[in-house]
Design an enzyme around this catalytic site. Structure first.
Site, PDB file in Angstrom:
ATOM      1  N   ASN A  95      -5.041   2.992   7.747  1.00 11.50           N
ATOM      2  CA  ASN A  95      -5.534   2.422   6.489  1.00 11.50           C
ATOM      3  C   ASN A  95      -5.671   0.903   6.621  1.00 11.50           C
ATOM      4  OD1 ASN A  95      -2.602   3.425   6.005  1.00 11.50           O
ATOM      5  ND2 ASN A  95      -2.797   2.008   4.296  1.00 11.50           N
ATOM      6  N   ASP A  96      -5.119   0.138   5.720  1.00 10.18           N
ATOM      7  CA  ASP A  96      -5.449  -1.291   5.609  1.00 10.18           C
ATOM      8  C   ASP A  96      -5.559  -2.065   6.935  1.00 10.18           C
ATOM      9  OD1 ASP A  96      -4.492  -0.265   3.247  1.00 10.18           O
ATOM     10  OD2 ASP A  96      -3.314  -2.015   2.721  1.00 10.18           O
ATOM     11  N   PRO A  97      -6.622  -2.849   7.069  1.00  8.03           N
ATOM     12  CA  PRO A  97      -6.640  -3.846   8.138  1.00  8.03           C
ATOM     13  C   PRO A  97      -5.653  -4.937   7.745  1.00  8.03           C
ATOM     14  CG  PRO A  97      -8.507  -4.195   6.688  1.00  8.03           C
ATOM     15  CD  PRO A  97      -7.803  -2.952   6.203  1.00  8.03           C
ATOM     16  N   MET A 103       0.827  -1.187   0.000  1.00 11.66           N
ATOM     17  CA  MET A 103       0.000   0.000   0.000  1.00 11.66           C
ATOM     18  C   MET A 103       0.861   1.236   0.000  1.00 11.66           C
ATOM     19  SD  MET A 103      -3.005  -1.283   0.590  1.00 11.66           S
ATOM     20  CE  MET A 103      -2.306  -1.298  -0.973  1.00 11.66           C
TER      21      MET A 103
END
Ligand SMILES: *[C@@H]1O[C@H](CO)[C@@H](O)[C@H](O)[C@H]1NC(C)=O
Ligand SMILES: *[C@@H]1O[C@H](CO)[C@@H](O)[C@H](O)[C@H]1NC(C)=O
Ligand SMILES: *[C@@H]1O[C@H](CO)[C@@H](O)[C@H](O)[C@H]1NC(C)=O
Ligand SMILES: *[C@@H]1O[C@H](CO)[C@@H](O)[C@H](O)[C@H]1NC(C)=O
Ligand SMILES: *[C@@H]1O[C@H](CO)[C@@H](O)[C@H](O)[C@H]1NC(C)=O
Ligand SMILES: *[C@H]1O[C@@H](CO)[C@H](O)[C@@H](O)[C@@H]1NC(C)=O
Length: 574
Positions: free
Chosen positions: A61-63, A1
């Site tokens: 952001n991302d899990p 990411m």
């Protein structure tokens, strides 16, 4: 990411508040160098969510690598400890016994070694035989953004919270290698184990304009060899955060990731950096050849199925052995400006964890908020057999409309008034259609649904609604979650998010569930067939001044057969 952000910072093209476009093709995050290390002075509460996952402050952001281990759920996520925009990313870590109440721990992983000095990005957990969790994650090894795959293991398996993680010195485990684009090589999946005694993972990548799911095999989890061919690829641009798992064809139960036998199909999900949305296909995994082939009812790319037709990205599933279910976590970013995020002192939430399983048709997934969420339900109101004629809107009074869970089932006497579906619309996506035919455009069968986060006189509202069309040989159901009128504030991203619903209308019913939480409306169309998450920032429809209505703006009378709404209590949240 966040790769494009890095590229920009590092090549010195720091763009202050403008969209970063790499090669003119890939959409991406935005870089705010002046904000990324500015800690929040104050955390503004007005639009903070009550029951969605959030840390106390700053950017998320991302899990990552959610997992269940010895009675505890773990959620790791990408986090900026120093500010409310992307940057300085570490692996924050929280634990829970129900995925609703969360306790924060110290970050589990942060840049510290040569193999992750320039970044610790997304990855996944695998539980190895002997109940030993192991994490694979993407490390950034140089200022040119070269990506490798690393592992980390718990320092003490007896620590119930697995607080400390060790990154052994035999990292990295996987280098990009010949023919692989080293700056587009990330987000390793949970591993699955084949009958040939090899573990397998996929890593997201691109090759020119093709999204790639590169496949790697290993006997011992330490030494990995790239397979000759990818598990799957398609001409869609970069694949981020791939996820690959089996689903049962005859049960709602989830399957452990290595299950290959039985009446099953497989799901491959990718996050498309190009659109910043996620797409999945349902298909067959030919494990002897290590190929995944989507069914002919599922297409790769922009016309494909989505978990969610709104703000939802970089998701990850895991198998929850304690309840035999597969759980989906996804990140919902903000829709306001970066300077507003800095002002708020926070940005980003995780959506409510959803159980996912295969629909009976075998063509798509169904999703539903985990049952544990219902423990937060407080004051309840209900309605039965209430008619809604053209132009009606009735208030659902008596609950906290800014923080609520609403379940409603609508019925209608006939499909005759469904508007014709213009064949030229077939080229439009659902979102375009919804932006042309919003809740204020009178129809036949619909628009009808809920007006969430509404001010008393409807200066602000976020309608979630259905509209039914008659195509040549079938009915087409559109579901919208429209942010256009959600806020009097101008500088906001207010999309008319929308998806089609593949539903049988012979019983002349459509149902809807919406989780309303101050700045998010997470909605589930009939039985979880179509899901849409909107982030909105009302100025009037806040706290005690927030209202909830049901409405109909179609000529066909709609009946609210049954509506239940609950005020939602606050869980322990980090
Ligand atoms: C980064 O890329 C530049 C230009 O291609 C090259 O000269 C340099 O050696 C690279 N640095 C590293 C650490 O790979
Ligand atoms: C590991 O964790 C257990 C349980 O918390 C604790 O009793 C033990 O002392 C820990 N071991 C080490 C080496 O820290
Ligand atoms: C490698 O990936 C990066 C990042 O997506 C991209 O900018 C670059 O063009 C790619 N290189 C090639 C040769 O495709
Ligand atoms: C799709 O595949 C199924 C078998 O999986 C087959 O029966 C059907 O004919 C195929 N449809 C098309 C349009 O190819
Ligand atoms: C219904 O349509 C009328 C006429 O366009 C509009 O004024 C009204 O706001 C609509 N109701 C809702 C709830 O959108
Ligand atoms: C979320 O924010 C909106 C508004 O800024 C962007 O348009 C989206 O691309 C972004 N989504 C993701 C996944 O980054």
């Amino acid at each position: 990411m966040g790769i494009s952000m890095f590229v920009c910072v590092l090549v010195g093209l720091v763009l202050y508040g403008t969209t970063t476009i790499i090669n003119g093709v890939e959409g991406s995050h935005k870089v705010y160098k002046e904000y990324k290390s500015v800690p929040a002075v104050e955390v503004k509460q007005l639009h903070r969510t009550g029951f969605h996952f959030q840390p106390k402050k700053h950017w998320i952001n991302d899990p990552n690598r959610p997992m269940y281990y010895n009675g505890i759920y773990h959620l790791f996520y990408q986090y900026n400890p120093k500010g409310a925009v992307w940057g300085n990313i570490v692996w924050a870590h929280s634990v829970s016994t129900d995925m609703i109440n969360w306790k924060p721990l110290d970050p589990a992983i942060y840049p510290s070694k040569p193999f992750d000095r320039y970044g610790c990005w997304s990855g996944s957990a695998t539980i190895l035989p002997g109940n030993r969790p192991i994490i694979l994650y993407t490390g950034i090894v140089d200022p040119n953004n070269t990506q490798v795959q690393n592992y980390a293991v718990p320092a003490n398996y007896s620590d119930p919270y697995l607080q400390k993680w060790v990154k052994p010195d035999n990292n990295p485990l996987v280098f990009p290698g010949v023919g692989v684009n080293g700056t587009a090589f990330r987000d390793p999946t949970t591993a699955w184990w084949g009958p040939d005694g090899h573990w397998r993972i996929i890593v997201g990548s691109r090759r020119k304009h093709r999204g790639m799911a590169y496949l790697y095999r290993s006997r011992d989890f330490m030494s990995w060899t790239k397979a000759q061919h990818p598990l799957h690829s398609a001409k869609t641009g970069m694949w981020e955060c791939p996820d690959f798992y089996p689903v049962s064809m005859d049960s709602e139960n989830g399957l452990e990731t290595s299950v290959m036998k039985g009446n099953i199909k497989h799901v491959l999900k990718v996050s498309l950096d190009l659109t910043r949305y996620e797409y999945y296909t349902v298909g067959t995994y030919f494990h002897e050849k290590d190929r995944y082939v989507p069914d002919n009812t599922s297409v790769d790319g922009l016309a494909g199925l989505r978990y969610d037709y709104g703000n939802f990205y970089a998701s990850k599933t895991f198998f929850d052995a304690s309840k035999n279910r597969r759980i989906l976590w996804g990140w919902a970013n903000e829709s306001d400006t970066a300077s507003e995020d800095v002002n708020k002192g926070w940005a980003g939430i995780q959506t409510i964890p959803r159980k996912v399983w295969l629909d009976k048709s075998g063509k798509q997934l169904l999703q539903w908020p985990i049952e544990e969420l219902e423990t937060l339900r407080g004051k309840n109101v209900h309605l039965n057999n209430q008619q809604l004629n053209l132009g009606d809107h009735v208030e659902i009074k008596g609950i906290a409309a800014a923080q609520a869970d609403v379940e409603v089932s609508f019925s209608f006497a006939s499909l005759d008034k469904a508007e014709p579906f213009d064949p030229s619309w077939a080229d439009m996506d659902a979102q375009q259609l919804c932006s042309h035919m919003g809740s204020t455009v009178t129809g036949g069968l619909g628009p009808f649904g809920l007006l969430t986060l509404a001010s008393a006189n409807l200066e602000e509202y976020t309608p979630v609604f259905f509209r039914v069309f008659k195509a040549k040989d079938k009915h087409v159901v559109l579901m919208c979650s429209d942010a256009t009128s959600s806020s009097l504030k101008k500088e906001l991203y207010k999309p008319s998010f929308s998806g089609f619903v593949d539903v049988d209308l012979t019983d002349k019913k459509l149902s809807l569930r919406s989780l309303i939480d101050h700045s998010v409306v997470e909605s589930f169309g009939p039985g979880g067939k179509t899901c849409i998450t909107s982030r909105v920032y009302p100025t009037l429809a806040v706290l005690g001044d927030c209202h909830l209505f049901a409405f109909n703006n179609g000529t066909e009378t709609i009946t609210i057969e049954k509506l239940n709404a609950w005020s939602m209590n606050n869980p322990l949240m980090n």
